[in-house]
Write an enzyme that holds these catalytic residues in place. Structure first.
Site, mmCIF file in Angstrom:
data_model
loop_
_atom_site.group_PDB
_atom_site.id
_atom_site.type_symbol
_atom_site.label_atom_id
_atom_site.label_comp_id
_atom_site.label_asym_id
_atom_site.label_seq_id
_atom_site.Cartn_x
_atom_site.Cartn_y
_atom_site.Cartn_z
ATOM 1 N N GLY A 157 18.609 120.929 6.298
ATOM 2 C CA GLY A 157 17.817 121.148 7.505
ATOM 3 C C GLY A 157 17.792 122.593 7.954
ATOM 4 O O GLY A 157 17.855 122.870 9.155
ATOM 5 N N VAL A 158 17.680 123.536 6.982
ATOM 6 C CA VAL A 158 17.592 124.953 7.329
ATOM 7 C C VAL A 158 16.534 125.627 6.471
ATOM 8 O O VAL A 158 16.198 125.153 5.388
ATOM 9 C CB VAL A 158 18.942 125.683 7.109
ATOM 10 N N GLY B 192 -0.157 125.822 -24.432
ATOM 11 C CA GLY B 192 0.200 124.711 -25.300
ATOM 12 C C GLY B 192 1.698 124.618 -25.557
ATOM 13 O O GLY B 192 2.201 123.573 -25.960
ATOM 14 N N ASN B 193 2.422 125.727 -25.316
ATOM 15 C CA ASN B 193 3.878 125.694 -25.425
ATOM 16 C C ASN B 193 4.538 125.063 -24.205
ATOM 17 O O ASN B 193 5.737 124.746 -24.241
ATOM 18 C CB ASN B 193 4.446 127.105 -25.597
ATOM 19 N N SER B 194 3.784 124.909 -23.124
ATOM 20 C CA SER B 194 4.353 124.374 -21.884
ATOM 21 C C SER B 194 5.030 123.029 -22.124
ATOM 22 O O SER B 194 4.453 122.124 -22.721
ATOM 23 C CB SER B 194 3.261 124.194 -20.833
ATOM 24 N N HIS C 156 2.901 119.933 -15.085
ATOM 25 C CA HIS C 156 1.505 120.393 -15.098
ATOM 26 C C HIS C 156 0.776 120.000 -16.376
ATOM 27 O O HIS C 156 -0.463 120.023 -16.422
ATOM 28 C CB HIS C 156 1.420 121.902 -14.860
ATOM 29 N N ASP D 66 8.451 121.362 -11.742
ATOM 30 C CA ASP D 66 7.460 121.269 -12.818
ATOM 31 C C ASP D 66 8.021 120.552 -14.039
ATOM 32 O O ASP D 66 7.830 120.989 -15.178
ATOM 33 C CB ASP D 66 6.932 122.649 -13.202
#
Length: 459
Positions: free
Chosen positions: A256-257, A198-200, A97, A127
């Site tokens: 596929g579940v 800003g720490n992201s 992000h 992310d």
């Protein structure tokens, strides 16, 4: 006396070991060693100007704003975040992000050096993103550690770029493990480390200077840190980063579940002892699970030798499995244990979520009430009205008594397919099976938008 001296020596050794885990002199040495590899990320997106905005007259005091608001002038939206270098050749890890939809990305080191960055790959599901920068000299770097070994109460530190104030260190402890924020692969580490805008994308270090998490989210009613922050554990981040470096994309396993949690009532009905595993709520008819004989309502207890503690773990285990690998899956089917073998395929795209049934506005004339549920015959008219899935067969729920045990478990629009593992076709079937339970909890198998949900109801 010798015994006393020996005991005293043990205390000294033990105290020295604890001193290493709880530094009495703070985190200055760690900061000096680690901060050169923690970078500030600046991402810019060029946005075209909006037509129809008037230009200020030439010579006007406001003329300088024409460049910002003119018809043809591009606008640049900036995003600030953090990242860390994991390879001396310039591999940088951050959050997706932070650089999502960016046209230009720059990486700035604490010593002021700035480098344009190439986006190697992004993974919105976790992310995470990987960047690459170039230089003739090797870059300072840090390494991933073992997040599975991190325990609640361990000291951790974060270094990053909060509010654009680069090179900031904060410290705290791990508050909890296994937090879920609604993502398919969520398994966050919760800490009380001060994390802000800003720490992201910045690193969460243990006291050995290893990255055990990537700082990603905060819980806050104010928008600023209130002491609840979440980091992607390195056990999830490291494999994703490796795939992005190798392929430029993630290559996850697919079974596929769809799955749902096992609650206490379901665990008791199946004889599990405690809630564990993952209930299969839907099976793709063309997927590897269907080929292996897995059915709706099965509870997966073990996948490829690993215990499945909850429904969030199974998608992650499958995603991390090598494409083409044959795995053993231990199931509980209606109280009986069985083992099947499936070949994991590659996940191409995620399925759309099932539609949410509408809320009841009136009760049909042919309805009845059982265990707090208002029931109706499932005919063509009710199928259309409630948008019932084509595969659903049984008895329709049109309303739920908010004071009953069914409130919050069953929804209007659900179709009851089984009661106590017995197929039902009429309201009388439901009433009879509930009555035969003599007031004990009863297991309902529901079809909700094509997905199967198991709920135990108190009559």
């Amino acid at each position: 006396m010798r015994v006393f001296l020996a005991f005293f020596a043990i205390l000294l050794v033990s105290g020295a070991a604890h001193a290493q885990r709880f530094p009495s002199e703070g985190f200055a040495d760690l900061n000096e060693r680690l901060s050169p590899a923690v970078v500030n990320i600046s991402a810019a997106q060029r946005v075209g100007g909006e037509a129809g905005l008037p230009a200020f007259p030439e010579g006007s005091p406001l003329e300088r704003f024409n460049q910002l608001f003119g018809d043809d002038a591009p606008r640049i939206a900036n995003s600030l975040g953090s990242g860390f270098v994991i390879d001396p050749d310039g591999v940088v890890v951050t959050n997706n992000h932070v650089i999502d939809e960016a046209d230009e990305v720059e990486v700035t080191f604490p010593d002021g050096r700035t480098f344009p960055a190439e986006i190697v790959g992004r993974d919105p599901a976790t992310d995470l993103a990987v960047l690459r920068i170039q230089s003739d000299d090797p870059f300072p770097h840090v390494s991933f550690g073992d997040s599975d070994a991190a325990r609640v109460g361990d000291w951790v530190i974060a270094i990053g770029n909060p509010f654009g104030l680069g090179g900031s260190l904060t410290a705290g402890v791990i508050s909890a493990r296994g937090r879920d924020a609604g993502g398919q692969y969520d398994d966050y580490i919760q800490t009380d480390v001060a994390i802000n805008t800003g720490n992201s994308g910045g690193p969460l270090f243990n006291l050995d200077g290893e990255v055990v998490g990537v700082n990603t989210l905060i819980y806050s009613p104010t928008g600023a840190s209130v002491g609840i922050s979440f980091s992607i554990p390195s056990a999830i981040a490291e494999p994703v980063v490796s795939q992005l470096l190798e392929f430029g994309e993630t290559r996850r396993g697919w079974l596929g579940v769809n799955v749902r949690p096992v609650n206490a009532g379901v665990a008791e009905a199946l004889g599990l002892g405690s809630p564990r595993g993952a209930v299969i709520s839907a099976v793709d008819p063309d997927g590897p699970a269907a080929a292996a004989g897995i059915q709706q309502g099965d509870v997966v207890l073990r996948f490829d030798g690993r215990l499945v503690p909850d429904s969030r773990s199974l998608p992650r285990f499958v995603a991390e499995t090598e494409i083409g690998r044959r795995v053993e899956i231990v199931l509980n089917r209606r109280g009986q244990s069985r083992t099947v073998t499936a070949t994991v395929e590659r996940l191409e795209e995620e399925g759309a979520p099932a539609s949410t049934p509408r809320t009841a506005t009136q009760t049909p004339v042919n309805g009845g009430e059982v265990a707090g549920l208002t029931l109706a015959v499932l005919d063509d008219a009710s199928r259309r009205r409630w948008r019932v899935h084509a595969d659903a067969a049984g008895v329709l729920v049109t309303a739920v008594d908010p004071t009953s045990d069914a409130a919050g478990k069953v929804r209007a629009g659900d179709v009851i397919e089984e009661v106590a593992f017995t197929r039902v076709e009429t309201i009388a079937d439901v009433r009879r099976l509930v009555g035969e339970a003599n007031g004990e909890p009863v297991l309902f198998t529901l079809n909700r938008g094509g997905q199967f949900v198991l709920q135990t109801l108190e009559p």
